[in-house]
Design a protein around this motif. Structure first.
Motif, PDB file in Angstrom:
ATOM      1  N   ILE A  45       1.161  -1.792   0.193  1.00 25.84           N
ATOM      2  CA  ILE A  45      -0.059   0.180  -0.216  1.00 25.84           C
ATOM      3  C   ILE A  45       0.961   1.364  -0.179  1.00 25.84           C
ATOM      4  O   ILE A  45       0.810   2.176  -0.412  1.00 25.84           O
ATOM      5  CB  ILE A  45      -0.496   0.077   1.367  1.00 25.84           C
ATOM      6  CG1 ILE A  45      -2.007  -1.227   0.770  1.00 25.84           C
ATOM      7  CG2 ILE A  45      -1.828   1.196   1.338  1.00 25.84           C
ATOM      8  CD1 ILE A  45      -2.842  -1.474   2.367  1.00 25.84           C
ATOM      9  N   VAL A  46       2.043   1.097   0.764  1.00 22.55           N
ATOM     10  CA  VAL A  46       2.463   2.157   1.254  1.00 22.55           C
ATOM     11  C   VAL A  46       3.469   2.538  -0.300  1.00 22.55           C
ATOM     12  O   VAL A  46       3.402   3.455  -0.858  1.00 22.55           O
ATOM     13  CB  VAL A  46       3.684   2.326   1.858  1.00 22.55           C
ATOM     14  CG1 VAL A  46       4.956   3.033   1.962  1.00 22.55           C
ATOM     15  CG2 VAL A  46       3.304   2.422   3.122  1.00 22.55           C
ATOM     16  N   THR A  47       4.132   1.000  -0.637  1.00 22.33           N
ATOM     17  CA  THR A  47       5.090   1.949  -2.686  1.00 22.33           C
ATOM     18  C   THR A  47       3.807   2.334  -2.971  1.00 22.33           C
ATOM     19  O   THR A  47       4.030   3.096  -4.006  1.00 22.33           O
ATOM     20  CB  THR A  47       5.167   0.274  -2.988  1.00 22.33           C
ATOM     21  OG1 THR A  47       6.254  -0.188  -1.589  1.00 22.33           O
ATOM     22  CG2 THR A  47       6.105   0.304  -4.263  1.00 22.33           C
ATOM     23  N   GLY A  54       4.375  10.710  -4.191  1.00 22.24           N
ATOM     24  CA  GLY A  54       5.375  10.358  -3.451  1.00 22.24           C
ATOM     25  C   GLY A  54       5.561  10.367  -2.009  1.00 22.24           C
ATOM     26  O   GLY A  54       4.320   9.839  -1.700  1.00 22.24           O
ATOM     27  N   ALA A  55       6.799  10.946  -1.975  1.00 21.97           N
ATOM     28  CA  ALA A  55       7.735   9.744  -0.580  1.00 21.97           C
ATOM     29  C   ALA A  55       6.045  10.876   0.221  1.00 21.97           C
ATOM     30  O   ALA A  55       6.208  11.886   0.662  1.00 21.97           O
ATOM     31  CB  ALA A  55       9.030   9.892  -0.316  1.00 21.97           C
ATOM     32  N   LEU A  56       6.042   9.635   1.930  1.00 25.12           N
ATOM     33  CA  LEU A  56       5.322   9.851   2.715  1.00 25.12           C
ATOM     34  C   LEU A  56       6.486  11.099   3.232  1.00 25.12           C
ATOM     35  O   LEU A  56       7.818  11.116   4.390  1.00 25.12           O
ATOM     36  CB  LEU A  56       5.046   9.030   3.434  1.00 25.12           C
ATOM     37  CG  LEU A  56       4.376   7.496   2.800  1.00 25.12           C
ATOM     38  CD1 LEU A  56       4.063   6.779   3.491  1.00 25.12           C
ATOM     39  CD2 LEU A  56       3.128   8.507   2.930  1.00 25.12           C
ATOM     40  N   THR A  57       5.818  12.027   4.190  1.00 27.76           N
ATOM     41  CA  THR A  57       6.167  13.389   5.175  1.00 27.76           C
ATOM     42  C   THR A  57       6.523  12.721   6.086  1.00 27.76           C
ATOM     43  O   THR A  57       5.819  11.041   6.567  1.00 27.76           O
ATOM     44  CB  THR A  57       5.828  14.825   5.057  1.00 27.76           C
ATOM     45  OG1 THR A  57       4.633  13.958   5.459  1.00 27.76           O
ATOM     46  CG2 THR A  57       5.503  14.792   3.548  1.00 27.76           C
TER      47      THR A  57
END
Length: 82
Positions: A45-47, A54-57
C-alpha cells in the motif's frame, strides 16, 4: 489444516516455546505468519501510494503510527517494523 515439518535453530525454538504459552507452537507460528503477511500488504500500500503521490513525509508517517498504534513509534523505538 495441514501438518508440516519445520526446522528451526534450537536457540530460537527454545525462545519460541517460552513465548508461545497456551496457544502452542502452531498457534504462535500461525499468528506470526499472518502478521508478516499483513506487513507485506501494508508495504505494498505504501509503495503504491508513494509511486502516485511521492514519498510520505515524517508528519504523515507519525500520524499513521498514532492512528495504528496510539503513539508515535518512530520516536519510542519499541515496535519492530515487520
Amino acid at each position: 489444516m495441514e501438518n508440516i515439518s519445520l526446522s528451526l535453530p534450537s536457540h530460537l525454538l527454545g525462545e519460541l516455546r517460552a513465548r508461545a504459552g497456551r496457544r502452542g507452537l502452531s498457534g504462535y507460528i500461525t499468528e506470526a505468519v499472518r502478521h508478516r503477511f499483513a506487513m507485506y500488504g501494508l508495504a505494498e500500500i505504501v509503495t503504491t501510494y508513494e509511486s502516485e503521490h511521492g514519498a510520505l513525509t515524517v508528519e504523515e508517517i507519525a500520524a499513521a503510527q498514532r492512528e495504528l498504534f496510539g503513539r508515535d513509534t518512530a520516536t519510542d523505538g519499541e515496535r519492530d517494523p515487520a
